[in-house]
Design a protein around this motif. Structure first.
Motif, short mmCIF file in Angstrom:
data_model
loop_
_atom_site.label_atom_id
_atom_site.label_comp_id
_atom_site.label_asym_id
_atom_site.label_seq_id
_atom_site.Cartn_x
_atom_site.Cartn_y
_atom_site.Cartn_z
N VAL A 69 0.68 -1.40 0.00
CA VAL A 69 0.07 0.05 0.14
C VAL A 69 0.85 1.24 0.10
O VAL A 69 2.04 1.13 0.47
CB VAL A 69 -0.92 -0.09 1.26
N ARG A 70 0.45 2.45 -0.66
CA ARG A 70 0.90 3.59 -0.19
C ARG A 70 0.12 4.64 0.02
O ARG A 70 -1.10 4.58 0.12
CB ARG A 70 1.66 4.09 -1.93
N LEU A 71 0.77 5.72 0.79
CA LEU A 71 -0.08 6.53 1.34
C LEU A 71 0.19 8.04 0.63
O LEU A 71 1.32 8.31 0.30
CB LEU A 71 0.55 6.91 2.91
N VAL A 72 -0.92 8.81 0.48
CA VAL A 72 -0.79 9.78 -0.54
C VAL A 72 -1.95 11.02 0.31
O VAL A 72 -2.62 10.68 1.10
CB VAL A 72 -1.93 9.73 -1.62
N THR A 167 6.04 22.21 14.86
CA THR A 167 5.36 21.84 13.40
C THR A 167 6.03 20.64 12.99
O THR A 167 7.27 20.65 13.08
CB THR A 167 5.88 23.13 12.42
N ALA A 168 5.47 19.71 12.42
CA ALA A 168 5.66 18.47 11.90
C ALA A 168 5.51 18.05 10.54
O ALA A 168 4.27 18.07 10.03
CB ALA A 168 5.03 17.28 12.91
N PRO A 169 6.44 18.20 9.69
CA PRO A 169 6.28 17.98 8.35
C PRO A 169 6.16 16.58 7.83
O PRO A 169 6.16 16.28 6.56
CB PRO A 169 7.62 18.80 7.75
N LEU A 184 5.47 10.05 5.23
CA LEU A 184 5.27 10.94 4.12
C LEU A 184 5.52 12.23 4.35
O LEU A 184 4.96 12.63 5.59
CB LEU A 184 3.43 10.82 3.98
N ARG A 185 6.18 13.02 3.58
CA ARG A 185 6.43 14.46 3.96
C ARG A 185 5.45 15.30 3.54
O ARG A 185 4.99 14.96 2.22
CB ARG A 185 7.94 14.74 3.08
N LEU A 186 4.68 16.19 4.17
CA LEU A 186 3.46 16.64 4.04
C LEU A 186 3.83 17.94 3.22
O LEU A 186 4.75 18.79 3.45
CB LEU A 186 2.86 16.93 5.46
#
Length: 208
Positions: A69-72, A167-169, A184-186
């Motif tokens: 699976v991949r997260l988007v 802040t969490a990127p 995942l980098r947001l």
């Protein structure tokens, strides 16, 4: 897609703002064939090689991660300090992917160090509005090529000037117990202020 029922309390609070295919380019024209020029004395030079045409095939799709699976990152909303972020978990593997209830979620800062955050199930603790209309957690099983969604809500609020805002990127998600964790980098970092709290919705099947 963010679950509208799960966020009913946010809407009632009145703090959320509501938030082509391109046709394929024409195939490249064939490069000209070898050209011969006549030199003095009647001896033609060796033919020049034609310049190769650029490849017309699109680049290969991103490889499916180890867990299948991949997260988007999907859409988000922000109003009056309240934030909502949505994520889509795509089954890019070959088998149905069973999800139950809630994922495990953690956050990381710009150096990939863990961020201290309390993750709560549901939005009521963040919005202050009961989310009794939210759908209960249930089993969701995306088939290959299908997806499920999950949403997070938090407040960008500073309640103590002596405590630094966070802040969490980067978000880290374990879709189900024991599954490989997805980082995942947001595009829209989680700006918690110094609240240290995050509300999490359950997995929801994508219709259609």
């Amino acid at each position: 897609m963010i679950s509208k029922r799960w966020l009913r309390g946010v809407v009632v609070a009145g703090v959320l703002a509501g938030a082509a295919g391109c046709s394929a380019p024409p195939a490249p024209r064939a490069a000209p064939g070898p050209v011969q020029e006549e030199r003095p004395g009647g001896t033609p030079p060796a033919p020049r090689s034609a310049r190769p045409a650029p490849p017309s095939a699109p680049p290969s799709a991103e490889a499916c991660p180890e867990g299948g699976v991949r997260l988007v990152e999907t859409e988000g909303n922000a109003a009056m300090g309240l934030r909502v972020a949505g994520f889509r978990l795509e089954n890019c593997g070959t088998e149905p992917y069973v999800l139950e209830g809630y994922p495990q979620v953690s956050l990381r800062d710009g150096r990939n160090d863990p961020v201290a955050v309390s993750v709560e199930h549901g939005a009521a603790g963040i919005t202050g509005v009961p989310d009794s209309d939210a759908p209960p957690p249930q089993r969701v099983t995306p088939a290959p090529g299908r997806a499920a969604t999950v949403s997070m809500v938090w407040r960008n609020l500073v309640t103590d000037s002596a405590v630094a805002a966070v802040t969490a990127p980067v978000v880290e998600v374990e879709p189900r117990p024991g599954a490989p964790r997805l980082w995942l980098r947001l595009a829209r970092p989680v700006d918690l202020g110094n609240t240290g709290r995050l509300g999490l919705g359950p997995w929801t099947a994508v219709d259609g």
